[in-house]
Design an enzyme around this catalytic site. Sequence first.
Site, PDB file in Angstrom:
ATOM      1  N   ASP A  53     -11.247   5.024 -35.340  1.00 41.79           N
ATOM      2  CA  ASP A  53     -10.183   5.112 -34.323  1.00 41.79           C
ATOM      3  C   ASP A  53     -10.750   5.505 -32.959  1.00 41.79           C
ATOM      4  O   ASP A  53     -10.309   5.012 -31.918  1.00 41.79           O
ATOM      5  CB  ASP A  53      -9.120   6.140 -34.742  1.00 41.79           C
ATOM      6  CG  ASP A  53      -8.137   5.579 -35.766  1.00 41.79           C
ATOM      7  OD1 ASP A  53      -7.964   4.347 -35.828  1.00 41.79           O
ATOM      8  OD2 ASP A  53      -7.541   6.387 -36.498  1.00 41.79           O
ATOM      9  N   LYS A  99      -4.937  10.362 -43.919  1.00 47.05           N
ATOM     10  CA  LYS A  99      -6.222  10.398 -43.216  1.00 47.05           C
ATOM     11  C   LYS A  99      -6.971  11.733 -43.366  1.00 47.05           C
ATOM     12  O   LYS A  99      -8.189  11.767 -43.300  1.00 47.05           O
ATOM     13  CB  LYS A  99      -6.032  10.098 -41.732  1.00 47.05           C
ATOM     14  CG  LYS A  99      -5.720   8.636 -41.436  1.00 47.05           C
ATOM     15  CD  LYS A  99      -5.615   8.395 -39.938  1.00 47.05           C
ATOM     16  CE  LYS A  99      -5.321   6.944 -39.649  1.00 47.05           C
ATOM     17  NZ  LYS A  99      -5.336   6.637 -38.212  1.00 47.05           N
TER      18      LYS A  99
HETATM   19  P1  NAP Z   1      -0.051  12.912 -36.869  1.00 50.53           P
HETATM   20  O1  NAP Z   1      -1.321  13.452 -37.424  1.00 50.53           O
HETATM   21  O2  NAP Z   1       1.198  12.971 -37.672  1.00 50.53           O
HETATM   22  O3  NAP Z   1       0.181  13.642 -35.457  1.00 50.53           O
HETATM   23  C1  NAP Z   1       1.335  13.403 -34.732  1.00 50.53           C
HETATM   24  C2  NAP Z   1       1.317  14.205 -33.417  1.00 50.53           C
HETATM   25  O4  NAP Z   1       2.473  13.847 -32.678  1.00 50.53           O
HETATM   26  C3  NAP Z   1       1.335  15.700 -33.605  1.00 50.53           C
HETATM   27  O5  NAP Z   1       0.505  16.285 -32.631  1.00 50.53           O
HETATM   28  C4  NAP Z   1       2.805  16.050 -33.357  1.00 50.53           C
HETATM   29  O6  NAP Z   1       2.981  17.321 -32.751  1.00 50.53           O
HETATM   30  C5  NAP Z   1       3.203  15.011 -32.343  1.00 50.53           C
HETATM   31  N1  NAP Z   1       4.638  14.727 -32.420  1.00 50.53           N
HETATM   32  C6  NAP Z   1       5.276  14.062 -33.420  1.00 50.53           C
HETATM   33  N2  NAP Z   1       6.600  13.973 -33.130  1.00 50.53           N
HETATM   34  C7  NAP Z   1       6.777  14.608 -31.947  1.00 50.53           C
HETATM   35  C8  NAP Z   1       7.914  14.856 -31.124  1.00 50.53           C
HETATM   36  N3  NAP Z   1       9.136  14.433 -31.466  1.00 50.53           N
HETATM   37  N4  NAP Z   1       7.740  15.533 -29.962  1.00 50.53           N
HETATM   38  C9  NAP Z   1       6.501  15.956 -29.595  1.00 50.53           C
HETATM   39  N5  NAP Z   1       5.391  15.762 -30.345  1.00 50.53           N
HETATM   40  C10 NAP Z   1       5.524  15.087 -31.490  1.00 50.53           C
HETATM   41  O7  NAP Z   1      -0.211  11.363 -36.485  1.00 50.53           O
HETATM   42  P2  NAP Z   1      -1.535  10.592 -36.031  1.00 50.53           P
HETATM   43  O8  NAP Z   1      -2.223  10.053 -37.212  1.00 50.53           O
HETATM   44  O9  NAP Z   1      -2.280  11.479 -35.098  1.00 50.53           O
HETATM   45  O10 NAP Z   1      -0.905   9.319 -35.264  1.00 50.53           O
HETATM   46  C11 NAP Z   1      -0.188   9.457 -34.060  1.00 50.53           C
HETATM   47  C12 NAP Z   1       0.294   8.097 -33.562  1.00 50.53           C
HETATM   48  O11 NAP Z   1      -0.826   7.281 -33.209  1.00 50.53           O
HETATM   49  C13 NAP Z   1       1.079   7.294 -34.609  1.00 50.53           C
HETATM   50  O12 NAP Z   1       2.176   6.677 -33.974  1.00 50.53           O
HETATM   51  C14 NAP Z   1       0.085   6.242 -35.080  1.00 50.53           C
HETATM   52  O13 NAP Z   1       0.713   5.056 -35.528  1.00 50.53           O
HETATM   53  C15 NAP Z   1      -0.694   5.992 -33.792  1.00 50.53           C
HETATM   54  N6  NAP Z   1      -2.028   5.420 -34.053  1.00 50.53           N
HETATM   55  C16 NAP Z   1      -2.308   4.197 -33.520  1.00 50.53           C
HETATM   56  C17 NAP Z   1      -3.550   3.640 -33.721  1.00 50.53           C
HETATM   57  C18 NAP Z   1      -3.870   2.284 -33.151  1.00 50.53           C
HETATM   58  O14 NAP Z   1      -4.854   1.681 -33.583  1.00 50.53           O
HETATM   59  N7  NAP Z   1      -3.132   1.792 -32.180  1.00 50.53           N
HETATM   60  C19 NAP Z   1      -4.522   4.317 -34.467  1.00 50.53           C
HETATM   61  C20 NAP Z   1      -4.205   5.572 -34.979  1.00 50.53           C
HETATM   62  C21 NAP Z   1      -2.944   6.113 -34.762  1.00 50.53           C
HETATM   63  P3  NAP Z   1       3.044  18.700 -33.618  1.00 50.53           P
HETATM   64  O15 NAP Z   1       1.605  19.095 -33.841  1.00 50.53           O
HETATM   65  O16 NAP Z   1       3.782  19.631 -32.750  1.00 50.53           O
HETATM   66  O17 NAP Z   1       3.760  18.362 -34.906  1.00 50.53           O
END
Ligand code: NAP
Length: 279
Positions: A109, A73
């Site tokens: 989103d 993304k």
């Molecule tokens: P991303 O850019 O990889 O960001 C992940 C975030 O989660 C980061 O802030 C990370 O913190 C934090 N994180 C990951 N593992 C962690 C842990 N064990 N403990 C604490 N913090 C943790 O991912 P993203 O694109 O933002 O997506 C995040 C989630 O939203 C995913 O599960 C995705 O599938 C979901 N999502 C759903 C939809 C929907 O339509 N329902 C749409 C978009 C995304 P750090 O900065 O400290 O690494």
Amino acid sequence: MTDGAKVVEEVWVFGLLGNPVSHSLSPKMHRAAFEAMGIEAEYVAFPVVNLEQAVMGIRGLGIRGASVTIPFKEEIMSLLDEVDRIASLIGAVNTLVNDHGVLTGTNTDWLGLKRALESRISIRGKRIAILGAGGAARAAVYGVMAGRGEPILLNRTPQRAMRAAKDLGCGWAPWEGLGDLKAHILVNATPIGMFPKSHECPVEPELLSQFHLVVDMVYNPPRTRLLEEAEARGVGTMNGVEMLVQQGAEQIRIWTGMEPPVQIMRKAVMKALGEGDED
Ligand code: NAP
């Protein structure tokens, strides 16, 4: 092409760019939408091995649009001809449009989350704690602000929350400060609790009682541990299905200029998750 040859009626092709993509529900959701709309279109999930070449492929093959998912993304932004203002501010593109060879990136989103929240509760004036600082969390901040709510970011890596808060003009708090935060709604925008690590919960369950609504962007499993713990404390819950459907519906609107069949898209997702009708 000979002079007399007619241009064959084209079939629109759309794709999903991500890796992995095999578990994505987007193909089923979008195919159901196109079928219901009577649009002859294909929607293919592409497990991308080289993003730059994949984007060249979109140009070369005349693919009309694409959804973009983890982990591309952010990376895709520099490969496009244009990125619109909202996607630039959020810092993530989840939707690509190919308009006669000009590739534009946008983000749906934020609207998906805003619409999902507003289907349950008025967000105007409400303080909303958002866990995470990645693309999904930043989109959530934008969506909450668009609905005149007050987002507060909390992230494991505080520098990232600070940076996002500065970019987007919202508040942030240390991850450990959730207990002291007076907020109406909690949104999990981290992957914590997602299959196969379904037993994980992003926060201490005792802290959930303070919220009116707990929202998990995760939709697989549909009932995450976070939502179970909130429910056990009498707190309202919502999983990521409605956000997924609403962000996808907006993609359909952008690609086709037509009204998306939201109910049919929702039904396709629920069925794929084993939660819907078996018809
Ligand atoms: P991303 O850019 O990889 O960001 C992940 C975030 O989660 C980061 O802030 C990370 O913190 C934090 N994180 C990951 N593992 C962690 C842990 N064990 N403990 C604490 N913090 C943790 O991912 P993203 O694109 O933002 O997506 C995040 C989630 O939203 C995913 O599960 C995705 O599938 C979901 N999502 C759903 C939809 C929907 O339509 N329902 C749409 C978009 C995304 P750090 O900065 O400290 O690494």
